[in-house]
Design a protein around this motif. Structure first.
Motif: not given
Length: 206
Positions: A27-41
């Motif tokens: 759950d914690d790592f998900r937040d990092y991955m998805l935040s960086f994906l969204f920053l890319r978007y």
């Protein structure tokens, strides 16, 4: 972008998550991955809009120049920045300064810059606070860049983030910057992490 390519991207990103999360729970790592994906978007969307707005004034850089074209324009046109950002805030409802764009963050990670962590901290706050009518307030609230799960001190956290972001950037590099593609990858990871959180960001893909 074919369905097979979309699935391939999702699997690449999941493999990165599985490899790098270490002792951090999913759950914690998900937040990092998805935040960086969204920053890319957000960055891709913003740069596309900026290129359209600037037209012939958009800098064309040689292939070996890793600077953001928008960063070059900022350097060359300091007196026009304020008006440009007003226009962008009206048109895309948020502003991302060149140093906070995904391409700039990925370059800091690639070069193992000790400024990556501090730049991310300022960048997330900037995006949240500079959006039109505060639309992005709290957008990155789920990601804790000071967490000891990343490292016990600034240096360790910065080094860990360099590795994570560089891996994500490499995984995304062979795929085009498409809204639907990143949205599908985001949804794929949401499913893989088997979590109902991340709603704030996923709403922007629907």
């Amino acid at each position: 972008m074919t369905k097979q390519e979309q699935i391939k991207l999702g699997k690449i990103l999941w493999a990165i998550a599985d490899e790098l999360r270490g002792s951090m729970n999913a759950d914690d790592f998900r937040d990092y991955m998805l935040s960086f994906l969204f920053l890319r978007y957000l960055s891709d969307n913003y740069e596309d809009a900026a290129r359209s707005e600037l037209g012939a004034d958009w800098p064309e850089l040689p292939a070996d120049d890793r600077r953001s074209p928008l960063a070059v324009w900022y350097e060359q046109n300091p007196e026009d920045i304020e008006e440009f950002e007003k226009v962008m805030r009206r048109k895309v409802h948020y502003v991302i300064r060149p140093q906070y764009l995904w391409s700039s963050i990925a370059e800091l990670a690639r070069t193992q810059s000790d400024k990556l962590l501090s730049t991310l901290e300022h960048g997330f706050k900037h995006i949240e606070n500079e959006s039109f009518s505060s639309n992005f307030q709290g957008l990155f609230s789920e990601i804790n860049l000071t967490s000891e799960k990343l490292g016990k001190n600034y240096k360790q956290r910065n080094e860990r983030l360099c590795v994570i972001i560089q891996k994500i950037a490499e995984g995304l590099a062979e795929f085009p910057s498409e809204r639907d593609l990143l949205g599908d990858a985001y949804e794929y990871l949401i499913g893989q992490f088997a979590s109902g959180n991340g709603t704030e960001a996923s709403e922007f893909y629907t």
